[in-house]
Design a protein around this motif. Structure first.
Motif, short mmCIF file in Angstrom:
data_model
loop_
_atom_site.label_atom_id
_atom_site.label_comp_id
_atom_site.label_asym_id
_atom_site.label_seq_id
_atom_site.Cartn_x
_atom_site.Cartn_y
_atom_site.Cartn_z
N ALA A 1 -42.55 -57.31 -13.67
CA ALA A 1 -41.93 -58.03 -14.79
C ALA A 1 -40.42 -57.86 -14.84
CB ALA A 1 -42.54 -57.56 -16.11
N SER A 2 -39.86 -56.95 -14.04
CA SER A 2 -38.41 -56.78 -14.04
C SER A 2 -37.70 -57.87 -13.24
CB SER A 2 -38.03 -55.40 -13.48
OG SER A 2 -38.25 -55.32 -12.08
N ALA B 1 -43.19 -68.49 -15.88
CA ALA B 1 -44.19 -69.52 -15.62
C ALA B 1 -43.80 -70.40 -14.42
CB ALA B 1 -44.38 -70.41 -16.85
N ASP B 2 -42.54 -70.28 -13.96
CA ASP B 2 -42.05 -71.11 -12.86
C ASP B 2 -42.35 -70.52 -11.48
OD1 ASP B 2 -41.01 -73.05 -14.54
OD2 ASP B 2 -39.10 -71.99 -14.74
N THR C 1 -43.35 -66.96 -5.33
CA THR C 1 -43.72 -68.32 -4.95
C THR C 1 -43.55 -69.23 -6.17
OG1 THR C 1 -45.32 -67.46 -3.35
CG2 THR C 1 -45.53 -69.78 -3.99
N PHE C 2 -42.65 -70.20 -6.03
CA PHE C 2 -42.39 -71.14 -7.11
C PHE C 2 -43.54 -72.12 -7.26
CE2 PHE C 2 -38.12 -69.69 -6.26
CZ PHE C 2 -37.52 -69.67 -7.51
N VAL C 3 -43.82 -72.53 -8.49
CA VAL C 3 -44.79 -73.61 -8.71
C VAL C 3 -44.15 -74.90 -8.22
CG1 VAL C 3 -45.91 -72.44 -10.66
CG2 VAL C 3 -44.05 -74.05 -11.09
N LEU C 4 -44.96 -75.89 -7.89
CA LEU C 4 -44.50 -77.13 -7.27
C LEU C 4 -43.32 -77.77 -8.02
CD1 LEU C 4 -44.88 -79.11 -4.98
CD2 LEU C 4 -46.56 -80.30 -6.38
N ALA C 5 -43.40 -77.83 -9.34
CA ALA C 5 -42.35 -78.50 -10.12
C ALA C 5 -41.03 -77.73 -10.12
CB ALA C 5 -42.83 -78.70 -11.56
#
Length: 109
Positions: free
Chosen positions: A62-63, A76-77, A86-90
């Protein structure tokens, strides 16, 4: 007003780095607490690649604070697994974007 906003911003970042679940700062330093500030994760910034690797594994997870073009990303991204975010698609960084990370970790480095 500008000074107050800067202090509140610092306080928010401080709370994210030192949350109530942690031991005291001194105890964490004795355990090998380290900080990674404004590091560039490895990974191709091309609008397709979603995975970026930190030079160390954030601890606690979480840091991790990720910014794209100076804009801090919501947790959430992206998802963190070990040292890989790993980024979400958006939210995948596009060609020309600048990705930076701040986090703490335990280790000798």
């Amino acid at each position: 007003d500008h000074f107050v906003r800067r202090v509140l911003t610092f306080e928010c970042l401080y709370r994210r780095i030192f949350d109530a679940a942690d031991d005291s700062f001194t105890a964490l330093v004795a355990q090998g607490l380290r900080f990674a500030d404004n590091v560039t994760p490895t990974g191709t910034v091309n609008g397709t690649n979603a995975a970026f690797t930190m030079p160390y594994t954030p601890s606690p997870a979480a840091s991790l604070i990720l910014a794209v073009n100076g804009v801090v990303q919501s947790s959430a991204d992206f998802a963190l697994s070990g040292a890989v975010a790993t980024f979400v698609l958006a939210s995948v960084p596009q060609a020309g974007d600048v990705v930076r990370a701040w986090f703490r970790y335990l280790g000798d480095a």
